[in-house]
Design a protein around this motif. Structure first.
Motif, short mmCIF file in Angstrom:
data_model
loop_
_atom_site.label_atom_id
_atom_site.label_comp_id
_atom_site.label_asym_id
_atom_site.label_seq_id
_atom_site.Cartn_x
_atom_site.Cartn_y
_atom_site.Cartn_z
N ALA A 172 15.83 40.96 -22.78
CA ALA A 172 14.76 40.84 -21.79
C ALA A 172 14.16 39.52 -21.75
CB ALA A 172 13.71 41.69 -22.03
N THR A 175 16.68 37.48 -19.80
CA THR A 175 16.76 37.50 -18.27
C THR A 175 15.52 36.93 -17.72
OG1 THR A 175 17.61 39.65 -18.67
CG2 THR A 175 16.71 39.37 -16.51
N TYR A 176 14.56 36.89 -18.46
CA TYR A 176 13.26 36.31 -17.73
C TYR A 176 13.41 34.86 -17.70
CZ TYR A 176 8.89 33.97 -18.07
OH TYR A 176 7.46 33.07 -18.06
N ALA A 214 10.86 40.62 -14.31
CA ALA A 214 11.66 40.43 -15.77
C ALA A 214 10.55 40.10 -16.68
CB ALA A 214 12.70 39.13 -15.50
#
Length: 295
Positions: A172, A175-176, A214
């Motif tokens: 995650a 993705t951020y 995100a």
């Protein structure tokens, strides 16, 4: 004319990891993705950027993961007392074969052979059988494997964080970072205008929404992990308590195989006295008796 170029591709075939863009690991705090985007970031040696409101929380999570890695690896080494065996336990699932120290098993195997030679080679001597010791060694080997397996079960909350939960957060986070980079490029104006048009594109709003989504997903995973920190601490304390009781348990196992009482082990009269000491005692006694008769 044959071509000088090889028809074989130098690129390795894509794996399931490449399609997803993320590869799960065990120890470590980096995100070892194998796709092109991560490779470029590594080449640039670009540091991971965070927004100010979440920067401290994300940095603390990395420190927490690094400390958990060191603690887990140390506990595995204490548990099996072998660096090579401890490294095999750096996995999320408990292995079917536990890499315990084979000392107890080797001891029982050796004593079985020794007892055979002792009974057949020294028939004229009445020696005690080693069967109770052999049974005790085998029992200790069995109990040691049960103990290690039980300790691995006890430590599962911490192991799950290291092997699964943190890497869900790392995915995650990756993705951020991609979304944040696109957002920064959009607000800087480098990619906010469509080619061949003076109208601002709607991509600026889209990348901001993608970045916020995100970020929210990453923080949800992070907060979920923080909520389990107490479980991590509890399982480590339970691990330590069970480790301290293992030696007591081993002593109880050995005492159950002691077929003789303590009184039977007391030396008989004259037993345990060396020949030299006994002869000296006799000489002193003779000398004393002669002196008394002369008087």
């Amino acid at each position: 004319m044959a071509s000088s170029y090889s028809t074989k591709s130098s690129r390795a075939p894509k794996s399931a990891v490449d399609e997803v863009g993320f590869q799960k690991g065990f120890y470590g705090i980096t995100c070892p993705a194998q796709n092109k985007g991560i490779s470029l970031l590594k080449k640039k040696k670009k540091k991971m950027a965070y927004e100010n409101d979440i920067k401290a929380a994300c940095k603390n999570m990395d420190h927490y993961k690094e400390s958990a890695d060191k603690l887990h690896s140390a506990l595995m080494l204490v548990l099996v007392e072998s660096k090579a065996s401890a490294e095999t336990l750096a996995i999320s699932t408990i292995p079917s074969t536990i890499p315990v120290d084979p000392g107890y098993q080797h001891c029982s195997d050796f004593l079985v052979v020794y007892d055979t030679f002792q009974r057949h080679g020294l028939k004229e001597l009445k020696l005690d059988t080693l069967e109770p010791t052999v049974k005790a060694s085998k029992k200790l080997a069995e109990e040691q494997e049960k103990y290690v397996r039980n300790q691995l079960e006890t430590l599962k909350p911490l192991t799950k964080f290291i092997s699964d939960e943190y890497w869900e957060y790392a995915k995650a986070r990756y993705t951020y970072h991609i979304a944040l980079e696109k957002f920064e490029n959009a607000i800087s104006g480098t990619k906010s205008i469509r080619p061949g048009s003076m109208e601002p594109s709607s991509s600026g709003l889209n990348v901001e929404k993608s970045k916020d989504d995100a970020k929210a997903k990453m923080m949800a995973v992070l907060n979920k992990i923080l909520g389990k920190k107490e479980n991590h601490a509890t399982c480590v304390l339970k691990f330590a308590k069970q480790a301290s009781g293992w030696h007591k348990n081993a002593g109880e196992i050995l005492s159950s195989f002691n077929s003789k009482t303590t009184d039977e082990y007391k030396p008989k009269v004259g037993e345990g006295v060396s020949p030299v000491h006994s002869s000296r005692t006799k000489k002193v006694h003779r000398k004393t008796s002669k002196e008394n008769s002369s008087r």
